[in-house]
Design an enzyme around this catalytic site. Structure first.
Site, short mmCIF file in Angstrom:
data_model
loop_
_atom_site.label_atom_id
_atom_site.label_comp_id
_atom_site.label_asym_id
_atom_site.label_seq_id
_atom_site.Cartn_x
_atom_site.Cartn_y
_atom_site.Cartn_z
N SER A 1 45.17 59.07 39.27
CA SER A 1 46.50 58.58 38.89
C SER A 1 47.67 59.35 39.48
O SER A 1 48.82 58.95 39.28
CB SER A 1 46.62 58.54 37.36
OG SER A 1 45.90 57.46 36.84
N LYS B 1 50.09 57.23 41.39
CA LYS B 1 51.23 56.52 40.81
C LYS B 1 52.57 57.11 41.27
O LYS B 1 53.61 56.44 41.20
CB LYS B 1 51.13 56.54 39.29
CG LYS B 1 49.98 55.70 38.73
CD LYS B 1 49.99 55.69 37.21
CE LYS B 1 48.91 54.77 36.65
NZ LYS B 1 47.56 55.30 36.79
N LYS C 1 52.43 64.89 37.18
CA LYS C 1 51.62 63.67 37.02
C LYS C 1 50.16 64.06 37.00
O LYS C 1 49.68 64.75 37.90
CB LYS C 1 51.90 62.68 38.17
CG LYS C 1 51.12 61.38 38.04
CD LYS C 1 51.64 60.56 36.88
CE LYS C 1 50.63 59.49 36.46
NZ LYS C 1 49.53 60.01 35.65
N SER D 1 50.73 56.94 32.26
CA SER D 1 49.77 56.62 33.32
C SER D 1 49.26 55.19 33.17
O SER D 1 48.05 54.95 33.16
CB SER D 1 48.60 57.62 33.32
OG SER D 1 48.00 57.66 34.59
#
Length: 490
Positions: free
Chosen positions: A72, A75, A418, A308
């Site tokens: 993720s 992203k 993140k 997420s």
């Protein structure tokens, strides 16, 4: 002059202590600091990039150009691309049109409900649109009810794990999205009979032949969800517990799901024949009746990064691809749009492989250097800097709120980053404060680990969990030493 010589000597000593030099952009490895070497796991692949964002000095570069699964952290790429390509004024629209006229409470013609893939469209919003239409005096629809959406039928990206597809975090990405294409339910056992009960009425069918095994007599006890056509499911196997089990089931046919929900909503408000059909476009002669707009792009991106959210990520990826290549463009066009956008920002994406916007695909490949270059753009470009403020904050928000070791001790509040996690993968990309109050986001970092041992993953013993506290301590020690030397030089 004496102070200048002392400063030069200080920086030379600091570089020696960290065992690395300013690296050219093409460098793929550098000698590792002595404190880092014992933390490197023996059974997995790791990469680490640490950079002083004040000076631009690259402090650590370990396997920086090795391609790895980003999970993720991908992203971040989606967020930047969506903001650059779609623009801050972008919103999803769900619109209602008609080709007929309204007379004496009857629509004498067809109505068209146009979907655009709004990842947060709800059944309640569709019902509200129907209520608004009824409030104008409409009681009957004499024509057809047509659902309009583009004909992109690729609802999952290549490389998504097949046994994830029945779970809501891998819900189908379609023009037709209602309630996140996800049904919340609970597995119950009554009188030794199990059943799956949706928390809210939903047009799906779930049969259960599963059984509860609270004594764990079956050593291989696990549940399996069989996906059958038209949103029918079979839950099989066993569950090693006794309490009701929450379930989050992804629908497998978003068109059928949308048709069933719209039929139910409209039958509550209007007289019509109950038949739903589909089209790819709205007739040019149709008149707009209602328009339901989504949250702003900044709100969607914020939710995507903080929680997420995979569905938001992949709908934004597809939207960016459609804006660039046309209305029927899918995952591949979106991925190409990401590459083009980042190349325009000066990030070399030649070696990467991008398949989706969420990071779910096992075909995605990125390097620590590429993620670090993206973080540099986010930190230095005024139009992108707001993204830092919506990243998860260690121990405080999003996916870092409860994640060890970020929810306590020195890392709490000091890391904004993140996360990127899937089976065998633990990644983190973001910023580390040099001082909790005065040196915010001083260090830019990327930590990647692929091939993590399942037992180590279960016990929270990832490279990320080991290296981040050690990195913060080492950087603080370096900062204290530098301050001490500066004081001595004076």
């Amino acid at each position: 002059m004496t102070n200048k010589l002392a400063d030069v000597k200080h920086w030379r000593q600091r570089l020696i202590r960290l065992s690395c030099l300013l690296l050219p952009l093409t460098a793929s490895a550098a000698p590792l600091p002595h404190w880092l070497q014992p933390l490197l796991p023996t059974g997995s692949q790791t990469a680490l990039w640490v950079q002083d964002s004040h000076s631009g000095e690259v402090l650590i570069s370990h396997n920086a150009d090795v391609l790895m699964l980003p999970a993720s952290t991908q992203k971040l790429l989606t967020a930047v691309t969506a903001w650059q390509v779609l623009g801050e004024d972008f919103r999803f629209h769900t619109r209602l049109f008609t080709t007929g006229n309204i007379k004496n409470g009857v629509i004498n013609g067809d109505i068209y409900l146009q979907f655009s893939g709004d990842p947060r469209l709800t059944r309640a919003q569709l019902a509200q649109m129907a209520t608004k239409l009824a409030a104008t005096g409409v009681q009957k629809i004499a024509g057809k009810v047509v659902l309009v959406g583009n004909n992109d039928s690729q609802w999952q990206a290549p490389g998504w794990v097949w046994d994830d597809l029945g779970i809501c975090y891998a819900a189908p990405v379609s023009a037709f999205v209602i309630d996140q294409n996800c049904v919340k339910a609970v597995l119950l056992q009554r009188d030794k009979i199990t059943q799956v009960k949706p928390l809210l009425p939903a047009p799906i069918s779930i049969r259960s032949s599963a059984y509860f095994d609270p004594q764990k007599q079956q050593p291989f006890c696990q549940l399996t969800l069989q996906r059958q056509p038209d949103n029918h499911y079979l839950l099989d196997g066993c569950y090693g517990g006794s309490a009701p089990l929450p379930l989050a089931i992804a629908i497998n046919n978003p068109q059928r799901y949308a048709a069933d929900i719209v039929a139910a909503v409209y039958q509550q408000q209007f007289a019509f024949n109950g038949q739903i059909s589909f089209a790819n476009t709205v007739p040019a002669s149709a008149k707009l009746l209602l328009d339901n707009t989504s949250a702003s792009l900044s709100e969607l991106i914020s939710e995507m990064l903080l929680d997420s959210d995979n569905l938001i990520a992949d709908t934004l990826l597809k939207q960016a691809g459609q804006q660039r290549f046309g209305n029927t463009a899918g995952f591949a066009a979106g991925a190409m749009t990401v590459k083009e956008t980042l190349e325009q920002l000066g990030i070399s994406m030649t070696s990467s492989n991008l398949v989706d916007g969420s990071g779910l695909s096992r075909y995605n490949l990125l390097s620590a250097r590429q993620l670090a270059q993206l973080l540099q753009q986010i930190q230095t470009r005024p139009s992108l800097q707001w993204l830092i403020g919506v990243l998860p904050k260690a121990g405080i928000s999003g996916t870092l709120q409860y994640k060890r070791p970020f929810n306590h001790g020195p890392l709490r509040g000091s890391v904004i980053a993140k996360t990127g996690s899937m089976s065998g993968v633990q990644n983190l990309a973001g910023f580390l404060s040099g001082d909790a109050t005065q040196d915010k986001n001083r260090y830019l970092f990327v930590v990647l680990e692929n091939g993590l041992n399942p037992q180590a993953e279960k016990n929270k013993r990832s490279f990320m969990a080991a290296v981040m506290p050690a990195l913060q301590q080492q950087l603080q020690t370096e900062a204290n030493t530098a301050l001490s030397q500066q004081s001595s030089a004076r």
